[in-house]
Write a protein that holds these residues in place. Structure first.
Motif, PDB file in Angstrom:
ATOM      1  N   ARG A   1      83.242  30.438  93.440  1.00  6.28           N
ATOM      2  CA  ARG A   1      82.742  31.734  92.993  1.00  6.28           C
ATOM      3  C   ARG A   1      81.929  32.411  94.094  1.00  6.28           C
ATOM      4  N   LEU A   2      82.613  33.195  94.906  1.00  2.00           N
ATOM      5  CA  LEU A   2      81.945  33.952  95.961  1.00  2.00           C
ATOM      6  C   LEU A   2      82.572  35.337  96.058  1.00  2.00           C
ATOM      7  N   GLY A   3      81.728  36.342  95.952  1.00  2.00           N
ATOM      8  CA  GLY A   3      82.133  37.719  96.167  1.00  2.00           C
ATOM      9  C   GLY A   3      81.053  38.426  96.961  1.00  2.00           C
ATOM     10  N   TYR A   4      81.248  39.708  97.198  1.00  3.06           N
ATOM     11  CA  TYR A   4      80.237  40.448  97.949  1.00  3.06           C
ATOM     12  C   TYR A   4      80.307  41.927  97.584  1.00  3.06           C
ATOM     13  N   VAL A   5      79.195  42.591  97.818  1.00  2.19           N
ATOM     14  CA  VAL A   5      79.064  44.024  97.563  1.00  2.19           C
ATOM     15  C   VAL A   5      78.478  44.671  98.807  1.00  2.19           C
ATOM     16  N   VAL A   6      79.068  45.783  99.220  1.00  2.00           N
ATOM     17  CA  VAL A   6      78.523  46.590 100.312  1.00  2.00           C
ATOM     18  C   VAL A   6      78.059  47.909  99.710  1.00  2.00           C
ATOM     19  N   ALA A   7      76.790  48.206  99.852  1.00  3.48           N
ATOM     20  CA  ALA A   7      76.215  49.414  99.254  1.00  3.48           C
ATOM     21  C   ALA A   7      74.953  49.794 100.023  1.00  3.48           C
ATOM     22  N   SER A   8      74.370  50.908  99.671  1.00  7.03           N
ATOM     23  CA  SER A   8      73.142  51.354 100.323  1.00  7.03           C
ATOM     24  C   SER A   8      72.012  50.369 100.020  1.00  7.03           C
ATOM     25  N   PRO A   9      71.027  50.279 100.911  1.00  4.79           N
ATOM     26  CA  PRO A   9      69.896  49.376 100.649  1.00  4.79           C
ATOM     27  C   PRO A   9      69.200  49.665  99.317  1.00  4.79           C
ATOM     28  N   ALA A  10      69.103  50.942  98.941  1.00  2.00           N
ATOM     29  CA  ALA A  10      68.446  51.277  97.674  1.00  2.00           C
ATOM     30  C   ALA A  10      69.223  50.713  96.492  1.00  2.00           C
ATOM     31  N   THR A  11      70.554  50.835  96.545  1.00  2.00           N
ATOM     32  CA  THR A  11      71.384  50.287  95.461  1.00  2.00           C
ATOM     33  C   THR A  11      71.274  48.773  95.419  1.00  2.00           C
ATOM     34  N   LEU A  12      71.307  48.121  96.578  1.00  2.00           N
ATOM     35  CA  LEU A  12      71.195  46.663  96.607  1.00  2.00           C
ATOM     36  C   LEU A  12      69.848  46.189  96.086  1.00  2.00           C
ATOM     37  N   THR A  13      68.799  46.946  96.341  1.00  2.00           N
ATOM     38  CA  THR A  13      67.481  46.574  95.823  1.00  2.00           C
ATOM     39  C   THR A  13      67.485  46.561  94.296  1.00  2.00           C
ATOM     40  N   ARG A  14      68.086  47.582  93.692  1.00  2.00           N
ATOM     41  CA  ARG A  14      68.166  47.609  92.225  1.00  2.00           C
ATOM     42  C   ARG A  14      69.030  46.453  91.717  1.00  2.00           C
ATOM     43  N   MET A  15      70.107  46.147  92.424  1.00  2.00           N
ATOM     44  CA  MET A  15      70.971  45.041  92.026  1.00  2.00           C
ATOM     45  C   MET A  15      70.224  43.711  92.116  1.00  2.00           C
ATOM     46  N   ALA A  16      69.444  43.536  93.177  1.00  2.00           N
ATOM     47  CA  ALA A  16      68.695  42.291  93.350  1.00  2.00           C
ATOM     48  C   ALA A  16      67.669  42.104  92.239  1.00  2.00           C
ATOM     49  N   THR A  17      67.066  43.191  91.809  1.00  2.00           N
ATOM     50  CA  THR A  17      66.091  43.108  90.717  1.00  2.00           C
ATOM     51  C   THR A  17      66.749  42.617  89.438  1.00  2.00           C
ATOM     52  N   VAL A  18      67.931  43.134  89.145  1.00  2.00           N
ATOM     53  CA  VAL A  18      68.656  42.684  87.952  1.00  2.00           C
ATOM     54  C   VAL A  18      69.087  41.231  88.123  1.00  2.00           C
ATOM     55  N   ARG A  19      69.571  40.888  89.297  1.00  2.89           N
ATOM     56  CA  ARG A  19      70.056  39.521  89.507  1.00  2.89           C
ATOM     57  C   ARG A  19      68.954  38.495  89.308  1.00  2.89           C
ATOM     58  N   GLU A  20      67.762  38.785  89.787  1.00  7.07           N
ATOM     59  CA  GLU A  20      66.674  37.811  89.694  1.00  7.07           C
ATOM     60  C   GLU A  20      66.336  37.453  88.255  1.00  7.07           C
ATOM     61  N   ALA A  21      66.689  38.336  87.312  1.00  2.00           N
ATOM     62  CA  ALA A  21      66.415  38.049  85.904  1.00  2.00           C
ATOM     63  C   ALA A  21      67.368  36.996  85.337  1.00  2.00           C
ATOM     64  N   ILE A  22      68.513  36.809  85.979  1.00  2.00           N
ATOM     65  CA  ILE A  22      69.507  35.880  85.435  1.00  2.00           C
ATOM     66  C   ILE A  22      69.920  34.799  86.428  1.00  2.00           C
ATOM     67  N   ASP A  23      69.698  35.020  87.728  1.00  2.00           N
ATOM     68  CA  ASP A  23      70.233  34.128  88.749  1.00  2.00           C
ATOM     69  C   ASP A  23      69.463  34.365  90.041  1.00  2.00           C
ATOM     70  N   ARG A  24      68.396  33.619  90.262  1.00  2.00           N
ATOM     71  CA  ARG A  24      67.492  33.912  91.377  1.00  2.00           C
ATOM     72  C   ARG A  24      68.188  33.858  92.738  1.00  2.00           C
ATOM     73  N   GLN A  25      69.188  33.015  92.831  1.00  2.00           N
ATOM     74  CA  GLN A  25      69.902  32.891  94.097  1.00  2.00           C
ATOM     75  C   GLN A  25      71.285  32.336  93.807  1.00  2.00           C
TER      76      GLN A  25
END
Length: 476
Positions: free
Chosen positions: A322-346
């Motif tokens: 299970r490996l994928g990736y997303v390329v987006a603006s830093p602002a979008t990735l920051t919002r994505m990271a915030t959501v991810r940390e709620a379910i999967d810290r790393q």
């Protein structure tokens, strides 16, 4: 039949409704083959929006609990045990229960790669090295929701070299498969009540991710050239809360058609004029057999064009990795990271470090070249078998790339019937109803994956396809 929502809400309403229906199936109140209420009737009974009921039915159809029968309605799947609850209880005392009396022996339902081709020795060596490295051990304590820094860096270089996508590592996030990327992108970009336009037929699990973020999903027809941009323009004018458009332009899912250069440029212009974010899912870029891969739209977009680019390493190697990736603006990735940390810290850091080594050492490029040769040969063999044995009932275009073929059936034939008959013989194939928002008028077509089968398996699959071919009425 009355179906009730649970008193305690566990998540989105359509998932709560889906769970209620599963419960009724498990306790035997709904039996295999039983009809479900129409979406209008059930929506009226539960005082819900019809789209909510439709989303629940779609979710259960994808999971295999329900099956849609064109012009007849939605029914409990016929290949479930008489009482799933009874079977589950029995499994605790004896052997595990069997979901179907005739489980598929061969799977051609999607277009998955053949895991047997994966560079096992190289991956095992890279994984052992990663587990023993001080960098991995340090990061396992201090996890990064954006993914392993080394993998982000080598992915940045790989995408620049292979796809012309100039994105620094700071604009790359590693995810557990591209499905997580879809979910996080939707959560970062969409507010409840926003609308997202999607291809139809299209990718149902993307729709599920968008709905989980609270979006309303609108389908845009797909023709021989890809997404219908005249219809998309009309939707953009008529829909004030249209926020984004999701596309699979390289090999459209499920039809495999490629979005041409003219439509790509027009789509970017349309999105810019209407303030839309383009979600470009390039899930199998490496598998282009005829000519060179087409550059992603993200590689041609201007700096001010809101675009999110998603890719998959699982499709390149094996779905279980299970490996994928997303390329987006830093602002979008920051919002994505915030959501991810709620379910999967790393993520899976040893696996990410191992893949970084495989990319950096050239193993991924070598595997991609080998896999292309093998899959092209399998495509050509499958095309020959189809022309020899089924040309009287199906039409298809030979795909320039991708791992599946879209078989369009002649008038009067039922794709669902073909799928049901094939399943009983031990072959899993996907009817067009699985890829459409409107279950009332599904395309009479099949998405048939060829890449995961070797020559012997493919010959057997072709035999089962012929043996299970539908009758001319679609009812027999």
């Amino acid at each position: 039949m009355q179906i009730d929502l649970p008193t305690a809400r566990l998540g989105p309403i359509f998932l709560d409704l889906a769970q209620s229906i599963i419960t009724e199936i498990e306790r035997g109140r709904l039996k295999p083959g039983d009809p479900l209420p129409g979406t209008r009737a059930l929506a009226r009974s539960l005082k819900l929006n019809r789209n909510t009921v439709d989303a629940a039915y779609h979710e259960l159809t994808m999971q295999g609990w329900l099956e849609a029968r064109p012009s007849r309605g939605t029914f409990v799947a016929t290949d479930l045990p008489e009482s799933a609850a009874t079977a589950m209880r029995a499994s605790a005392l004896v052997a595990p229960s069997v979901v179907s009396a005739t489980p598929p022996v061969l799977h051609m339902t999607d277009g998955a790669p053949d895991a047997r081709l994966m560079p096992h020795a190289e991956l095992a060596r890279a994984f052992r090295t990663a587990l023993s490295s001080s960098a991995t051990l340090t990061e396992m304590v201090h996890g990064d929701p954006y993914g392993a820094p080394r993998l982000r860096s080598v992915l940045s270089e790989y995408l620049a070299h292979e796809r012309g996508l100039a994105a620094p590592a700071s604009e790359v996030m590693v995810t557990r498969g591209s499905q997580m990327g879809l979910f996080l992108s939707a959560a970062a970009l969409i507010m409840s009540g926003d609308v997202i336009a999607v291809e139809e037929p299209g990718y149902p699990l993307a729709w599920a991710a968008f709905r989980a973020a609270g979006a309303n999903v609108i389908g845009v027809p797909v023709d021989g050239g890809g997404i219908d941009l005249d219809r998309l323009e009309q939707i953009a004018v008529e829909t004030p809360r249209l926020t984004a458009v999701y596309v699979t332009p390289h090999h459209q899912y499920p039809t495999t058609v490629t979005l041409g250069a003219g439509r790509r440029l027009r789509l970017l212009d349309l999105a810019r004029r209407h303030g839309l974010t383009v979600l470009e899912d390039d899930y199998d870029n490496e598998y282009r057999f005829d000519g060179r891969p087409i550059l992603p739209m993200a590689a041609r977009a201007s700096d001010d064009q809101p675009i999110v680019y998603l890719g998959s390493l699982s499709k390149l190697m094996a779905p279980a990795l299970r490996l994928g990736y997303v390329v987006a603006s830093p602002a979008t990735l920051t919002r994505m990271a915030t959501v991810r940390e709620a379910i999967d810290r790393q993520g899976d850091l040893p696996l990410e470090q191992a893949f970084a080594s495989l990319i950096a050492q050239g193993d991924v490029r070598r595997h991609a070249r080998k896999a292309r040769r093998v899959y092209q040969a399998r495509r050509d063999l499958f095309v020959t078998l189809l022309k020899e044995h089924l040309s009287d009932i199906v039409d298809f275009d030979v795909p320039a790339g991708g791992l599946a073929i879209w078989l369009k059936m002649r008038e009067g034939l039922s794709a669902q019937q073909w799928s049901d008959r094939a399943l009983k013989l031990g072959l899993g194939i996907s009817p067009g109803a699985r890829f459409t928002l409107d279950l009332a008028t599904p395309p009479e077509a099949l998405r048939v994956g060829f890449a995961s089968l070797d020559e012997q398996e493919m010959s057997e699959a072709a035999r089962l396809l012929v043996a299970s071919r539908p009758t001319s009425t679609g009812l027999g």
